[in-house]
Structure formats: structure tokens, C-alpha cells
Scaffold this motif. Structure first.
Motif, PDB file in Angstrom:
ATOM      1  N   LEU A 125       0.827  -1.210   0.000  1.00  0.00           N
ATOM      2  CA  LEU A 125       0.000   0.000   0.000  1.00  0.00           C
ATOM      3  C   LEU A 125       0.858   1.255   0.000  1.00  0.00           C
ATOM      4  O   LEU A 125       0.518   2.253  -0.633  1.00  0.00           O
ATOM      5  CB  LEU A 125      -0.923   0.004   1.219  1.00  0.00           C
ATOM      6  CG  LEU A 125      -2.126  -0.936   1.164  1.00  0.00           C
ATOM      7  CD1 LEU A 125      -2.874  -0.909   2.484  1.00  0.00           C
ATOM      8  CD2 LEU A 125      -3.048  -0.553   0.022  1.00  0.00           C
ATOM      9  N   ASP A 138      -3.124   8.897 -10.275  1.00  0.00           N
ATOM     10  CA  ASP A 138      -2.841   9.781  -9.143  1.00  0.00           C
ATOM     11  C   ASP A 138      -2.490  11.184  -9.624  1.00  0.00           C
ATOM     12  O   ASP A 138      -2.966  12.190  -9.075  1.00  0.00           O
ATOM     13  CB  ASP A 138      -1.696   9.186  -8.328  1.00  0.00           C
ATOM     14  CG  ASP A 138      -1.295  10.060  -7.147  1.00  0.00           C
ATOM     15  OD1 ASP A 138      -2.145  10.301  -6.282  1.00  0.00           O
ATOM     16  OD2 ASP A 138      -0.126  10.506  -7.100  1.00  0.00           O
ATOM     17  N   LYS A 163      -4.634  14.605  -8.930  1.00  0.00           N
ATOM     18  CA  LYS A 163      -3.968  15.737  -8.277  1.00  0.00           C
ATOM     19  C   LYS A 163      -4.013  16.981  -9.152  1.00  0.00           C
ATOM     20  O   LYS A 163      -4.096  18.105  -8.639  1.00  0.00           O
ATOM     21  CB  LYS A 163      -2.534  15.375  -7.929  1.00  0.00           C
ATOM     22  CG  LYS A 163      -2.426  14.437  -6.732  1.00  0.00           C
ATOM     23  CD  LYS A 163      -0.983  14.106  -6.397  1.00  0.00           C
ATOM     24  CE  LYS A 163      -0.910  13.225  -5.148  1.00  0.00           C
ATOM     25  NZ  LYS A 163       0.484  12.800  -4.857  1.00  0.00           N
ATOM     26  N   ILE A 189      -7.993  14.035  -4.579  1.00  0.00           N
ATOM     27  CA  ILE A 189      -7.266  13.050  -3.774  1.00  0.00           C
ATOM     28  C   ILE A 189      -7.708  11.662  -4.211  1.00  0.00           C
ATOM     29  O   ILE A 189      -8.890  11.411  -4.454  1.00  0.00           O
ATOM     30  CB  ILE A 189      -7.565  13.221  -2.272  1.00  0.00           C
ATOM     31  CG1 ILE A 189      -7.122  14.597  -1.776  1.00  0.00           C
ATOM     32  CG2 ILE A 189      -6.888  12.129  -1.445  1.00  0.00           C
ATOM     33  CD1 ILE A 189      -7.576  14.903  -0.355  1.00  0.00           C
ATOM     34  N   ILE A 190      -6.749  10.735  -4.308  1.00  0.00           N
ATOM     35  CA  ILE A 190      -7.067   9.333  -4.564  1.00  0.00           C
ATOM     36  C   ILE A 190      -6.422   8.508  -3.455  1.00  0.00           C
ATOM     37  O   ILE A 190      -5.273   8.751  -3.079  1.00  0.00           O
ATOM     38  CB  ILE A 190      -6.578   8.888  -5.963  1.00  0.00           C
ATOM     39  CG1 ILE A 190      -6.977   7.434  -6.235  1.00  0.00           C
ATOM     40  CG2 ILE A 190      -5.088   9.087  -6.123  1.00  0.00           C
ATOM     41  CD1 ILE A 190      -6.740   7.006  -7.677  1.00  0.00           C
ATOM     42  N   ASP A 191      -7.186   7.570  -2.906  1.00  0.00           N
ATOM     43  CA  ASP A 191      -6.690   6.771  -1.792  1.00  0.00           C
ATOM     44  C   ASP A 191      -7.163   5.333  -1.973  1.00  0.00           C
ATOM     45  O   ASP A 191      -8.030   5.047  -2.808  1.00  0.00           O
ATOM     46  CB  ASP A 191      -7.207   7.344  -0.472  1.00  0.00           C
ATOM     47  CG  ASP A 191      -6.373   6.886   0.727  1.00  0.00           C
ATOM     48  OD1 ASP A 191      -5.358   6.197   0.502  1.00  0.00           O
ATOM     49  OD2 ASP A 191      -6.742   7.211   1.863  1.00  0.00           O
ATOM     50  N   VAL A 192      -6.596   4.415  -1.170  1.00  0.00           N
ATOM     51  CA  VAL A 192      -6.946   3.011  -1.269  1.00  0.00           C
ATOM     52  C   VAL A 192      -6.979   2.397   0.120  1.00  0.00           C
ATOM     53  O   VAL A 192      -6.167   2.740   0.987  1.00  0.00           O
ATOM     54  CB  VAL A 192      -5.949   2.246  -2.182  1.00  0.00           C
ATOM     55  CG1 VAL A 192      -4.523   2.372  -1.666  1.00  0.00           C
ATOM     56  CG2 VAL A 192      -6.333   0.778  -2.305  1.00  0.00           C
ATOM     57  N   THR A 193      -7.945   1.514   0.354  1.00  0.00           N
ATOM     58  CA  THR A 193      -8.001   0.705   1.564  1.00  0.00           C
ATOM     59  C   THR A 193      -8.167  -0.742   1.136  1.00  0.00           C
ATOM     60  O   THR A 193      -8.792  -1.031   0.101  1.00  0.00           O
ATOM     61  CB  THR A 193      -9.185   1.106   2.475  1.00  0.00           C
ATOM     62  OG1 THR A 193     -10.411   0.888   1.771  1.00  0.00           O
ATOM     63  CG2 THR A 193      -9.083   2.574   2.873  1.00  0.00           C
ATOM     64  N   PHE A 248     -10.810   1.732  -4.008  1.00  0.00           N
ATOM     65  CA  PHE A 248     -10.097   2.928  -4.449  1.00  0.00           C
ATOM     66  C   PHE A 248     -11.097   4.074  -4.403  1.00  0.00           C
ATOM     67  O   PHE A 248     -12.180   3.992  -4.993  1.00  0.00           O
ATOM     68  CB  PHE A 248      -9.539   2.748  -5.860  1.00  0.00           C
ATOM     69  CG  PHE A 248      -8.262   1.959  -5.900  1.00  0.00           C
ATOM     70  CD1 PHE A 248      -7.034   2.598  -5.871  1.00  0.00           C
ATOM     71  CD2 PHE A 248      -8.282   0.572  -5.939  1.00  0.00           C
ATOM     72  CE1 PHE A 248      -5.859   1.880  -5.895  1.00  0.00           C
ATOM     73  CE2 PHE A 248      -7.110  -0.168  -5.960  1.00  0.00           C
ATOM     74  CZ  PHE A 248      -5.894   0.489  -5.939  1.00  0.00           C
TER      75      PHE A 248
END
Length: 399
Positions: A315, A346, A350, A355-359, A368
Motif C-alpha cells: 500500500l 494519481d 492531483k 485526492i485518490i486513496d486506497v483501503t 479505491f
């Protein structure tokens, strides 16, 4: 005799030993004459002499030991920086360049001790100052060497990506023309379809290379903003990936206002990448969830799938270039990508001030999450020359 005076009066014997050692530094050195081997060694020795004769407080000495020497952006290149650039251009490895400094350090101290016979307490102070100056020169040379080498690699990728597009365009247009005639019979029809598909994939890879090099060389991923309904863009992306992965099921849900000012073609690129990743890495038979939430100041897009969990170690830096979601995993049917998709996604997000995120977890699956402000305050990038693929994507996004 103090060390500064010795270096000043004995620079020629020192330089002779420098050249002799440089000649032994790998294949590149064998193609260089004496002037090229000497390079900026004489100027570096003069800089060391000036440094040794300059007063230095305990604080300044401590800062130099940490690599924080006084260096202002407006200063011209130091001799060590120019030497690092020259060695990078000449084909020296970074190890060979550093070994030159080790040899210089050894030569100076050995010749000085041989000349003086014994060293006093003041001489030991000179040795400390000399070692600090050499270390500072090494740091400057390595920094410049690495910077120039990275820039050269990025320029190579930019030229490669750009020059590939012309022959690929010819292959793609010719194969598409043959398909459009409707006159092909098997096996020529299947073979031509494969040619067209492969040419499109290669063209996308060339586009990825260009986007990567633009972002690395400072110009950033180009963005052309317009007011669009991003639900349409997302739905087109789902349709496109669904056609590419006929065995996968996508469940899309959109709520709230989804209008805003974005680059539709670029956001389509982001969505296709995230959806393709979910299709490739998600559990077979498990639907891929696609959710769009129109909130007051922003829109949120979530692409979710169950399947293999992205380990915590992966990650970190997942949006770095040439990174794959599952290192060491078997090659998939779409593994011809360069590992640039998430990096470019990404950068695009930006560029929209988003914002780009991952869990990722076994219980909750992998998600995502993209957050985009409705009206980006970031200054628009210069207009770009669009490829045929880009124009087609932009037209789909604006339909």
C-alpha cells in the motif's frame, strides 16, 4: 607545511596520480584522453584549498559534516557538480566516480605525509577539514550525476513514446481500414482484429510513457477542463471495461449532483484504470461495485472489489511508477501494461486538486476512493496535441 599549501604547490603530482587511477576505472575511461580524465580535478583541488584556508566555526563544521554546506540556489555549478555531470555523460558508473574521490583522498594524504615526515596537532585538524571537503565534493558529484542520469532516462522515454506513435498509427489505421471493408474472411479476419487490438494496446502504452515523462520533467499531466456530467464519463468507462472483461459483473450506482469542471477524457482514463484493476484482481464471480456520490463541494467515486488483499507493505507507494498491485503474481491477460496506470491516475486526480486513496482488508475488500472538487482552483495546463485515441475518449466523455 600545512595541507592547503602542500596541495597548492604539489597539485601536479596529485593530478598525475588522479589520471593514472581514472584510467583504470572501467571501459569508459579507456576511450578518454588525459584532458577528459583530468576533467575538473584541478578546480576541485583549488576549491579544497580555499575551504581549508577559510575560517570555520564549530556550528559550520557540524553542518558540513551533516551535508548541509553553505550552497545557495543562485550559485554557479561547483567543480564537483560539473565533474559529476561529465562522468555521467562519459559513461562512468557512480561507483567508479566515487572511487576517484577515494583515490584522491588517499593520494593527497600519502604524498603530504611523505613530504612532511610527521604530523602535528594542527595537521590533524587539516586532515579533518580535508575529509569534510572531500565528502562535500562527493555529495555534490553524486547529486548532479543522479539528477542528470534520471533526466536523460526520462528524455529517452519521452522520445521513445513520441516516436512510437507514428508507426503505430499507421498499423492501427491500416488494420482498421481492412476491417471496415467487410471483405476479410477467416483466418484473415481474426488475425487483423488481433493486429488492431494489439496496436491499440501499444498506443495506450505509448500514451502512458508520454504522461509519465511529462509528469517527471515538470510540465505535469496536461488537463483541458470543461463543464461535464461525470456520471456519463463513469458510465462510459464501465461499459468499456465490461466489454474488455465479459466475465465480470459491474454494479454502478450514482446519487446526487454530478456536474462540475473537469477533463472528461482524463477522468475516463482514471476510471478505466481503476475498473480494470478491479476486474483483474477481484475474486471471480464477485461483482465489482462502482459508486458515485455527488456532495456539496465535491464528488466521490468508489471502486470496490473483493479478492486478494493488497498487503500493507504494498500500500505504501502504490501510486509510484512501475508498481504493480500484486508483485510476483502470475501474468494476467492484460499484464502488458507498464505499471504506470495508478501513477498516472494519481497525477490526473492531483491535477484536478483532488485526492485518490486506497483501503484493503479481507473483511471489507479493496476500495479505491477518488475525491474531486467540483471546480478545481488549480491553473489550467497548456493545451496538448491530442491523439486519435484521446479525441475518441474525449468525445465519449462529453456525449
Amino acid at each position: 607545511m600545512r595541507l592547503a599549501e602542500f596541495i597548492e604547490t604539489s597539485s601536479e603530482p596529485i593530478l598525475i596520480e588522479w589520471v593514472a587511477f581514472a584510467k583504470s576505472c572501467g571501459p569508459a575511461a579507456k576511450l578518454m584522453d588525459e584532458a577528459a580524465l583530468r576533467d575538473h580535478a584541478s578546480e576541485m583541488l583549488r576549491a579544497i584549498v580555499i575551504d581549508l584556508r577559510s575560517p570555520q566555526s564549530s556550528l559550520e563544521q557540524s553542518e558540513k559534516a551533516k551535508g548541509n554546506a553553505d550552497s545557495r540556489p543562485a550559485d554557479p555549478d561547483t567543480a564537483a557538480e560539473v565533474h559529476g555531470a561529465a562522468r555521467a555523460w562519459s559513461g562512468f558508473t557512480i561507483g567508479e566516480m566515487v572511487s576517484e574521490y577515494r583515490a584522491l583522498r588517499s593520494s593527497v594524504v600519502r604524498l603530504w605525509v611523505k613530504s612532511c615526515g610527521t604530523l602535528t596537532g594542527a595537521d590533524l585538524d587539516d586532515v579533518v577539514r580535508f575529509n569534510e571537503a572531500i565528502d562535500q565534493s562527493i555529495a555534490e558529484s553524486i547529486t548532479r550525476y543522479s539528477t542528470d542520469l534520471d533526466h536523460s532516462k526520462e528524455m529517452f522515454l519521452a522520445v521513445l513514446g513520441h516516436d512510437l506513435r507514428t508507426p503505430l498509427g499507421a498499423v492501427l489505421m491500416s488494420s482498421q481500414f481492412m476491417l471496415d471493408t467487410g471483405e476479410l474472411i477467416e483466418p484473415n479476419l481474426t488475425l487483423t482484429k488481433r493486429i488492431a487490438h494489439s496496436a491499440r494496446r501499444m498506443n495506450e502504452m505509448a500514451d502512458d510513457l508520454l504522461d509519465f515523462t511529462r509528469s517527471q520533467l515538470g510540465s505535469g499531466v496536461p488537463i483541458v477542463r470543461a463543464r461535464i456530467d461525470i456520471t456519463r464519463t463513469l458510465r462510459h468507462a464501465v461499459d468499456e471495461v465490461e466489454a474488455a472483461f465479459p466475465g465480470r459483473t459491474f454494479e454502478m450506482r450514482a446519487t446526487g449532483d454530478s456536474e462540475g469542471v473537469w477533463d472528461g477524457a482524463r477522468m475516463s482514463q482514471v476510471f478505466v484504470n481503476l475498473l480494470s484493476n478491479a476486474a483483474q484482481h477481484g475474486a471471480a464471480g464477485s461483482p465489482i461495485g462502482v459508486q458515485l456520490l455527488g456532495e456539496d463541494e465535491e464528488i466521490v467515486v468508489i471502486v470496490h472489489n473483493f479478492g486478494a488483499v493488497i498487503p500493507p507493505s504494498a500500500l505504501f507507494g502504490i501510486f509510484s511508477p512501475f508498481k504493480r498491485l500484486t508483485p510476483g503474481a502470475p501474468v494476467s491477460h492484460d499484464a502488458s501494461n507498464l505499471g504506470l496506470g495508478l501513477f498516472i491516475a494519481d497525477r490526473i486526480v492531483k491535477a484536478h486538486s483532488g485526492i485518490i486513496d486506497v483501503t484493503s482488508s479481507f473483511e471489507e475488500g479493496t476500495s479505491f476512493i477518488v475525491r474531486l472538487p467540483r471546480d478545481s482552483k488549480a491553473p489550467p495546463a497548456p493545451l496538448r496535441a491530442t491523439s486519435r485515441t484521446d479525441r475518441r475518449a474525449r468525445q465519449r466523455a462529453e456525449d
